[in-house]
Scaffold this motif. Structure first.
Motif, PDB file in Angstrom:
ATOM      1  N   ASN A 103      -4.014 -35.213  85.761  1.00 45.20           N
ATOM      2  CA  ASN A 103      -4.175 -36.365  84.876  1.00 45.20           C
ATOM      3  C   ASN A 103      -5.224 -37.351  85.392  1.00 45.20           C
ATOM      4  OD1 ASN A 103      -2.070 -35.257  83.468  1.00 45.20           O
ATOM      5  ND2 ASN A 103      -0.541 -36.757  84.069  1.00 45.20           N
ATOM      6  N   TYR A 104      -5.605 -37.215  86.661  1.00 46.56           N
ATOM      7  CA  TYR A 104      -6.448 -38.203  87.308  1.00 46.56           C
ATOM      8  C   TYR A 104      -7.853 -37.651  87.534  1.00 46.56           C
ATOM      9  CZ  TYR A 104      -1.839 -40.106  88.523  1.00 46.56           C
ATOM     10  OH  TYR A 104      -0.565 -40.571  88.482  1.00 46.56           O
ATOM     11  N   PRO A 105      -8.884 -38.507  87.432  1.00 41.54           N
ATOM     12  CA  PRO A 105     -10.242 -38.069  87.792  1.00 41.54           C
ATOM     13  C   PRO A 105     -10.302 -37.616  89.245  1.00 41.54           C
ATOM     14  CG  PRO A 105     -10.304 -40.162  86.606  1.00 41.54           C
ATOM     15  CD  PRO A 105      -8.866 -39.902  86.906  1.00 41.54           C
ATOM     16  N   THR A 106      -9.617 -38.372  90.130  1.00 38.44           N
ATOM     17  CA  THR A 106      -9.478 -37.977  91.533  1.00 38.44           C
ATOM     18  C   THR A 106      -7.989 -37.821  91.808  1.00 38.44           C
ATOM     19  OG1 THR A 106     -11.452 -39.230  92.141  1.00 38.44           O
ATOM     20  CG2 THR A 106      -9.947 -38.600  93.920  1.00 38.44           C
ATOM     21  N   PRO A 107      -7.477 -36.584  91.858  1.00 33.02           N
ATOM     22  CA  PRO A 107      -6.036 -36.380  92.000  1.00 33.02           C
ATOM     23  C   PRO A 107      -5.495 -37.000  93.284  1.00 33.02           C
ATOM     24  CG  PRO A 107      -7.129 -34.343  91.368  1.00 33.02           C
ATOM     25  CD  PRO A 107      -8.207 -35.323  91.722  1.00 33.02           C
ATOM     26  N   PRO A 108      -4.347 -37.703  93.215  1.00 30.47           N
ATOM     27  CA  PRO A 108      -3.722 -38.239  94.418  1.00 30.47           C
ATOM     28  C   PRO A 108      -3.027 -37.126  95.192  1.00 30.47           C
ATOM     29  CG  PRO A 108      -2.330 -38.638  92.536  1.00 30.47           C
ATOM     30  CD  PRO A 108      -3.586 -38.003  92.001  1.00 30.47           C
ATOM     31  N   PRO A 109      -2.609 -37.388  96.426  1.00 29.86           N
ATOM     32  CA  PRO A 109      -1.844 -36.376  97.171  1.00 29.86           C
ATOM     33  C   PRO A 109      -0.530 -36.074  96.463  1.00 29.86           C
ATOM     34  CG  PRO A 109      -2.597 -38.167  98.621  1.00 29.86           C
ATOM     35  CD  PRO A 109      -2.860 -38.603  97.214  1.00 29.86           C
ATOM     36  N   THR A 110      -0.078 -34.839  96.611  1.00 26.98           N
ATOM     37  CA  THR A 110       1.212 -34.445  96.051  1.00 26.98           C
ATOM     38  C   THR A 110       2.337 -34.930  96.960  1.00 26.98           C
ATOM     39  OG1 THR A 110       0.226 -32.485  95.054  1.00 26.98           O
ATOM     40  CG2 THR A 110       2.622 -32.500  95.285  1.00 26.98           C
ATOM     41  N   TYR A 111       3.367 -35.508  96.385  1.00 23.44           N
ATOM     42  CA  TYR A 111       4.434 -36.084  97.199  1.00 23.44           C
ATOM     43  C   TYR A 111       5.266 -34.998  97.872  1.00 23.44           C
ATOM     44  CZ  TYR A 111       8.198 -35.020  93.813  1.00 23.44           C
ATOM     45  OH  TYR A 111       9.118 -34.397  93.009  1.00 23.44           O
ATOM     46  N   ASP A 112       5.933 -35.390  98.965  1.00 24.18           N
ATOM     47  CA  ASP A 112       6.803 -34.497  99.725  1.00 24.18           C
ATOM     48  C   ASP A 112       8.211 -34.612  99.149  1.00 24.18           C
ATOM     49  OD1 ASP A 112       8.527 -33.326 101.588  1.00 24.18           O
ATOM     50  OD2 ASP A 112       7.159 -33.738 103.249  1.00 24.18           O
ATOM     51  N   MET A 113       8.619 -33.586  98.395  1.00 24.53           N
ATOM     52  CA  MET A 113       9.910 -33.645  97.728  1.00 24.53           C
ATOM     53  C   MET A 113      11.062 -33.722  98.726  1.00 24.53           C
ATOM     54  SD  MET A 113      11.610 -31.021  94.954  1.00 24.53           S
ATOM     55  CE  MET A 113      10.323 -31.312  93.748  1.00 24.53           C
ATOM     56  N   THR A 114      10.951 -32.984  99.835  1.00 22.86           N
ATOM     57  CA  THR A 114      12.028 -32.988 100.820  1.00 22.86           C
ATOM     58  C   THR A 114      12.251 -34.378 101.389  1.00 22.86           C
ATOM     59  OG1 THR A 114      11.568 -30.686 101.405  1.00 22.86           O
ATOM     60  CG2 THR A 114      12.823 -31.979 102.990  1.00 22.86           C
ATOM     61  N   THR A 115      11.156 -35.054 101.739  1.00 24.92           N
ATOM     62  CA  THR A 115      11.258 -36.390 102.319  1.00 24.92           C
ATOM     63  C   THR A 115      11.795 -37.394 101.302  1.00 24.92           C
ATOM     64  OG1 THR A 115       9.444 -35.932 103.844  1.00 24.92           O
ATOM     65  CG2 THR A 115       9.956 -38.238 103.439  1.00 24.92           C
ATOM     66  N   GLU A 116      11.259 -37.354 100.085  1.00 23.20           N
ATOM     67  CA  GLU A 116      11.638 -38.350  99.086  1.00 23.20           C
ATOM     68  C   GLU A 116      13.080 -38.166  98.601  1.00 23.20           C
ATOM     69  OE1 GLU A 116      10.049 -40.931  98.345  1.00 23.20           O
ATOM     70  OE2 GLU A 116       7.975 -40.580  98.947  1.00 23.20           O
ATOM     71  N   SER A 117      13.574 -36.936  98.613  1.00 24.59           N
ATOM     72  CA  SER A 117      14.923 -36.687  98.094  1.00 24.59           C
ATOM     73  C   SER A 117      15.992 -36.738  99.175  1.00 24.59           C
ATOM     74  CB  SER A 117      14.980 -35.327  97.389  1.00 24.59           C
ATOM     75  OG  SER A 117      14.714 -34.281  98.301  1.00 24.59           O
ATOM     76  N   ALA A 118      15.582 -36.957 100.444  1.00 26.92           N
ATOM     77  CA  ALA A 118      16.560 -36.931 101.534  1.00 26.92           C
ATOM     78  C   ALA A 118      17.663 -37.956 101.331  1.00 26.92           C
ATOM     79  CB  ALA A 118      15.848 -37.171 102.865  1.00 26.92           C
ATOM     80  N   ILE A 119      17.348 -39.067 100.681  1.00 26.14           N
ATOM     81  CA  ILE A 119      18.315 -40.143 100.496  1.00 26.14           C
ATOM     82  C   ILE A 119      19.435 -39.762  99.543  1.00 26.14           C
ATOM     83  CG2 ILE A 119      17.185 -41.273  98.531  1.00 26.14           C
ATOM     84  CD1 ILE A 119      18.624 -43.020 101.633  1.00 26.14           C
ATOM     85  N   PHE A 120      19.201 -38.775  98.668  1.00 26.52           N
ATOM     86  CA  PHE A 120      20.176 -38.459  97.630  1.00 26.52           C
ATOM     87  C   PHE A 120      21.504 -37.959  98.226  1.00 26.52           C
ATOM     88  CE2 PHE A 120      16.441 -37.327  94.589  1.00 26.52           C
ATOM     89  CZ  PHE A 120      16.095 -38.670  94.531  1.00 26.52           C
ATOM     90  N   SER A 121      21.414 -37.005  99.172  1.00 30.16           N
ATOM     91  CA  SER A 121      22.643 -36.465  99.752  1.00 30.16           C
ATOM     92  C   SER A 121      23.365 -37.525 100.568  1.00 30.16           C
ATOM     93  CB  SER A 121      22.334 -35.236 100.611  1.00 30.16           C
ATOM     94  OG  SER A 121      21.408 -35.562 101.631  1.00 30.16           O
ATOM     95  N   THR A 122      22.602 -38.447 101.178  1.00 29.85           N
ATOM     96  CA  THR A 122      23.246 -39.530 101.931  1.00 29.85           C
ATOM     97  C   THR A 122      24.033 -40.447 100.987  1.00 29.85           C
ATOM     98  OG1 THR A 122      21.438 -39.468 103.533  1.00 29.85           O
ATOM     99  CG2 THR A 122      22.849 -41.409 103.551  1.00 29.85           C
ATOM    100  N   ILE A 123      23.431 -40.768  99.846  1.00 32.03           N
ATOM    101  CA  ILE A 123      24.138 -41.598  98.862  1.00 32.03           C
ATOM    102  C   ILE A 123      25.429 -40.909  98.412  1.00 32.03           C
ATOM    103  CG2 ILE A 123      24.012 -42.528  96.519  1.00 32.03           C
ATOM    104  CD1 ILE A 123      21.019 -43.034  97.024  1.00 32.03           C
ATOM    105  N   MET A 124      25.333 -39.608  98.132  1.00 31.53           N
ATOM    106  CA  MET A 124      26.531 -38.897  97.669  1.00 31.53           C
ATOM    107  C   MET A 124      27.603 -38.848  98.755  1.00 31.53           C
ATOM    108  SD  MET A 124      26.327 -38.232  94.533  1.00 31.53           S
ATOM    109  CE  MET A 124      27.873 -37.322  94.514  1.00 31.53           C
ATOM    110  N   SER A 125      27.194 -38.884 100.027  1.00 30.11           N
ATOM    111  CA  SER A 125      28.193 -38.864 101.100  1.00 30.11           C
ATOM    112  C   SER A 125      29.012 -40.152 101.141  1.00 30.11           C
ATOM    113  CB  SER A 125      27.503 -38.640 102.448  1.00 30.11           C
ATOM    114  OG  SER A 125      26.765 -39.786 102.855  1.00 30.11           O
ATOM    115  N   THR A 126      28.544 -41.210 100.424  1.00 35.68           N
ATOM    116  CA  THR A 126      29.280 -42.477 100.389  1.00 35.68           C
ATOM    117  C   THR A 126      30.129 -42.611  99.122  1.00 35.68           C
ATOM    118  OG1 THR A 126      27.539 -43.739  99.238  1.00 35.68           O
ATOM    119  CG2 THR A 126      27.363 -43.544 101.646  1.00 35.68           C
ATOM    120  N   TYR A 127      30.089 -41.613  98.249  1.00 37.13           N
ATOM    121  CA  TYR A 127      30.826 -41.697  96.977  1.00 37.13           C
ATOM    122  C   TYR A 127      32.332 -41.780  97.244  1.00 37.13           C
ATOM    123  CZ  TYR A 127      32.260 -40.691  92.170  1.00 37.13           C
ATOM    124  OH  TYR A 127      32.825 -40.765  90.929  1.00 37.13           O
ATOM    125  N   ALA A 128      32.976 -42.685  96.560  1.00 39.18           N
ATOM    126  CA  ALA A 128      34.425 -42.851  96.722  1.00 39.18           C
ATOM    127  C   ALA A 128      35.081 -43.075  95.375  1.00 39.18           C
ATOM    128  CB  ALA A 128      34.720 -44.032  97.649  1.00 39.18           C
TER     129      ALA A 128
END
Length: 832
Positions: free
Chosen positions: A805-830
């Motif tokens: 979509n970009y004239p100069t494409p940005p770097p592709t994000y690191d899915m593993t790093t960005e999603s790491a917080i999700f499992s931590t949040i679920m570990s606090t579910y009560a």
């Protein structure tokens, strides 16, 4: 004669060749040699120069300017004929519009249609004279000229009929059939094959459905699939053909549909008879847009059903504006078989990992990718990994070397202390940089107490790695060498495949090939190389073999070497990569073998795409000890063969026991330590999201924001770990639905994987999938649990944009790093 070709759909690389028939036995119909009077010369592309881009389904006119440089006049009885590659909706042949005398030029035009799937396409064309003899350009008068286009991306698979085979109701005219069916059942049957071989003897790159009608006159077999909503722009695609060897096959394919009104209508049909060809179907579904439709795949015998074995290969519905990440392509052969993916060095373990064993890569603590070292320099590598499974990693678990460059590391090393679910661990090993300049990567995994390997990724099969560069070699041009005296062998070499390249019998789909071959030969060629230049620009001083498949879609080349008696300790070693500068190279390397007169079988395979790196394989041959084995080097194109210049560098059989004690075979191993640090993420300073009405809560990190909240819905937006990538936002949507028929995440279609998980003694349905809109991608992970009559769902979303979509494409994000917080949040579910 009908001309049909199988799809070269590279997004899914899905499965290749269970095994090859001996190539020497393959016969190919080829045109007779052209007479010296018929000779053409390509002058210019009048329209559509190479590389022109079109949108899917666009019509265009291709015009070539060609000169008659022979001695015979081309009359109106001469024809322009489609030769090979992608036909693009063109005619099989057209007569020349006027006579062309020797020395004259002519502009020749054909009306074409860009294929419906994105990719790079080439169609090859030649002439036939009045007697039907083919001729073309080049010094041998046999070469084709071509049309070369790119189809812009924008279509993604939204439904795969083969993957969902048994979601369908399979029937014959009178009864329901089991799924999968039993081969040979007189009632008719259907089952999935991962690597179907069509009647043209070309293995498909994608899974297919093998069907056989009920064994009676005009017998049928058909499948009614679950209803789905059709949108404008949707297209049904499949490759059709009889199974290779089913010479009596004569059937009619039909694509039917059933609407909510209950009526069944036929959308399309195709008559197929075994004649050595296959057909690519692409049917627009605009007429059904906005309706919920049950599609019906049917095959009817044309008279007797005896021998009717018909394939639907990669039957899918694609949709514009959807970008779906395909599962890793699988290369499968007759056991023993390695299953590579598009990520170099990643193999599927057998048996599969237990669902409770899952890891998540967090970060490189030391030695980030691309770190540079001097030859033989020692270094310490530390990864941070998290246990995101349900099982504790005990001291019976171990870190294990998987594949790639070992760099002096251990085969495996037991964990010195347990790591509980939710904890992270820092894994440290001492390694040594290789002694030669180049780029090196080693892949690592875990194995559990039962020695079953597991790792990272959705299905727990991926490896993580250490990636380094080694300095020390000055680049010099690589040049082919002619057969001659062998160079001084590398210590430990039992057999040198490069030096003995011309001792092998080389073949492609065009038949037997000379060795050395001629660079550019469309039949495929093999060249011995001195000082080959690797994909990353490095020069390797060891000999190599440049292999180029036959220049057709899904072309291949293979060299069958004389028998070699395998000894205890023998290993096959080679660097595999594309030749430097061959940027369109996309191939599968395979090591095949044959024992006696048995079938040619795949031992190892690896998918390689030009990306500036190379892969070093090191295979244990102990299963062949004492046997006389014909080893076979095979390279296959994944679609178009244009630019597929594949390098085997220093391919050899190596045995450390044959190395003099004064010449170390590998760098001296150093002791390695594994030091886990079992630490849970500290959530004491996190904020709390609480739903009082339905009695549940979870924590979320500081700097997040609650953008909406009510009894039945809500959203929390999270900060990005890394700014400036193509990731636009990440958040969790909270949903509560009372009286839901099925408790699952809302508006999450299609689901890629789903499993039942337990978090804090609460049962959840965990779903993972991806959705798309024009220019946007939504990767999501949903957790749903039932409480009373309420379905509570937390759906975590990563919203990114397509780099194009970009004239100069940005770097592709690191899915593993960005999603790491999700499992931590679920570990606090009560649940209150």
């Amino acid at each position: 004669m009908r001309t049909k070709f199988s799809l070269g759909l590279i997004l899914m690389l899905a499965a290749l060749l269970t095994s090859f028939m001996p190539v020497a036995a393959i016969t190919t119909q080829r045109a007779s040699a052209a007479s010296v009077c018929d000779w053409a010369q390509f002058v210019a592309d009048v329209t559509v120069p190479d590389g022109t881009s079109f949108s899917a389904g666009s019509t265009f006119k291709k015009t070539w300017r060609v000169k008659n440089i022979g001695t015979c006049t081309w009359t109106n009885s001469y024809t322009l004929v489609f030769d090979a590659g992608e036909k693009m909706g063109g005619p099989s042949s057209i007569n020349l519009p006027s006579t062309v005398a020797p020395g004259q030029t002519v502009d020749l035009s054909v009306n074409l249609i860009a294929p419906s799937a994105p990719g790079h396409y080439i169609g090859y064309w030649r002439f036939k004279n009045a007697s039907g003899t083919a001729f073309g350009i080049g010094t041998t008068t046999t070469k084709s000229f071509w049309v070369d286009i790119n189809v812009s991306a924008g279509y993604g698979v939204i439904y795969d009929f083969a993957s969902n085979l048994c979601q369908a109701n399979w029937r014959n005219d009178t009864a329901r059939l089991p799924c999968p069916g039993t081969d040979g059942s007189a009632d008719g049957f259907a089952f999935k094959l991962d690597n179907p071989v069509l009647e043209n003897n070309i293995p498909a790159l994608d899974p297919g459905i093998l069907v056989s009608p009920q064994q009676e006159y005009n017998g049928v077999v058909y499948a009614i699939y679950p209803a789905m909503q059709v949108l404008r722009g949707d297209i049904f695609q499949a490759t059709l053909g009889c199974q290779n060897g089913a010479v009596n096959c004569n059937v009619r394919y039909v694509l039917q549909y059933k609407t909510e009104s209950g009526s069944v209508s036929t959308l399309w049909g195709w008559n197929e008879k075994y004649e050595g060809l296959s057909y690519n179907a692409s049917i627009k579904l605009d007429a059904l847009a906005g309706q919920n439709v049950s599609f019906i795949l049917g095959v009817r015998a044309s008279g007797s059903a005896t021998g009717d074995r018909a394939f639907w290969v990669r039957p899918v519905i694609v949709r514009p504006g959807i970008v779906v990440t395909p599962p890793p392509p699988t290369v499968t052969g007759t056991p023993p078989t390695a299953t590579p993916t598009s990520t170099p060095g990643t193999k599927t373990a057998t048996p599969q990992p237990a669902s409770c064993d899952r890891a998540q890569f967090i970060s490189d603590v030391t030695v980030p990718d691309g770190s540079a070292f001097n030859p033989n320099a020692p270094f310490v590598k530390t990864w941070r990994i998290k246990n995101i499974g349900k099982c504790t990693w005990t001291t019976s678990y171990a870190l294990m070397f998987d594949t790639g460059d070992k760099m002096g590391g251990p085969d495996s090393l037991a964990l010195p202390s347990p790591v509980a679910p939710g904890q992270t661990v820092d894994l440290t090993i001492n390694l040594t940089a290789p002694g030669s300049a180049g780029s090196y990567r080693g892949y690592w995994k875990f194995k559990n107490a039962n020695n079953v390997p597991f790792g990272i990724g959705t299905d727990g099969t991926k490896s993580w790695w250490v990636d380094i560069k080694v300095f020390g070699v000055t680049a010099t041009p690589s040049t082919p060498i002619t057969p001659g005296p062998s160079s001084t062998p590398i210590a430990g070499t039992m057999y040198d495949f490069a030096t003995n390249a011309c001792s092998a019998a080389w073949f492609s789909g065009a038949g037997s090939l000379p060795c050395p071959g001629t660079d550019g030969d469309a039949k495929g060629f093999v060249l011995k190389m001195a000082n080959p230049r690797l994909e990353n620009g490095t020069i390797d001083t060891r000999p190599g073999i440049l292999t180029f498949p036959q220049n057709v879609y899904n072309g291949y080349i293979q060299g069958i070497y004389p028998p070699y008696k395998v000894k205890t300790g023998d290993r096959f070693r080679s660097i595999v990569n594309c030749e430097n500068g061959a940027t369109s190279c996309y191939v599968v390397f395979r090591l095949d073998y044959q024992i006696g007169t048995g079938p040619i079988t795949t031992f190892w395979a690896f998918v390689e795409k030009y990306e500036g790196q190379y892969f070093q394989t090191d295979l244990d041959l102990s299963s062949f000890v004492g046997k006389d084995v014909k080893f076979i080097l095979t390279v296959l194109s994944t679609g178009s063969a244009v630019g597929d210049r594949a390098l085997w560098v220093a391919p050899m059989i190596y045995n450390a026991s044959s190395v003099s004690t004064s010449v170390p075979a590998t760098p001296t191993l150093t002791s390695s330590t594994l030091t886990p640090t079992a630490t849970l993420t500290n959530t004491s300073n996190w904020n709390t999201y609480q739903n009082v009405k339905y009695g549940f809560s979870f924590k979320f990190p500081p700097n997040s924001s609650v953008t909406s909240q009510s009894d039945n819905s809500g959203r929390v937006s999270f900060p990005l770990v890394t700014q400036g990538t193509n990731l636009k936002e990440k958040y969790v949507d909270i949903s509560v639905v009372e009286g839901a028929a099925t408790c699952k995440s809302p508006s999450t279609n299609p689901t890629v994987t789903s499993e039942n998980v337990t978090i804090n003694n609460i049962a959840f349905l965990k779903e993972i999938g991806q959705e798309g809109a024009v220019g946007n991608i939504y990767d999501w992970i949903g957790y749903s649990t039932a409480k009373g009559n309420a379905c509570i769902s937390l759906t975590f979303v990563l919203h990114s944009t397509q780099p194009g979509n970009y004239p100069t494409p940005p770097p592709t994000y690191d899915m593993t790093t960005e999603s790491a917080i999700f499992s931590t949040i679920m570990s606090t579910y009560a649940s209150q």
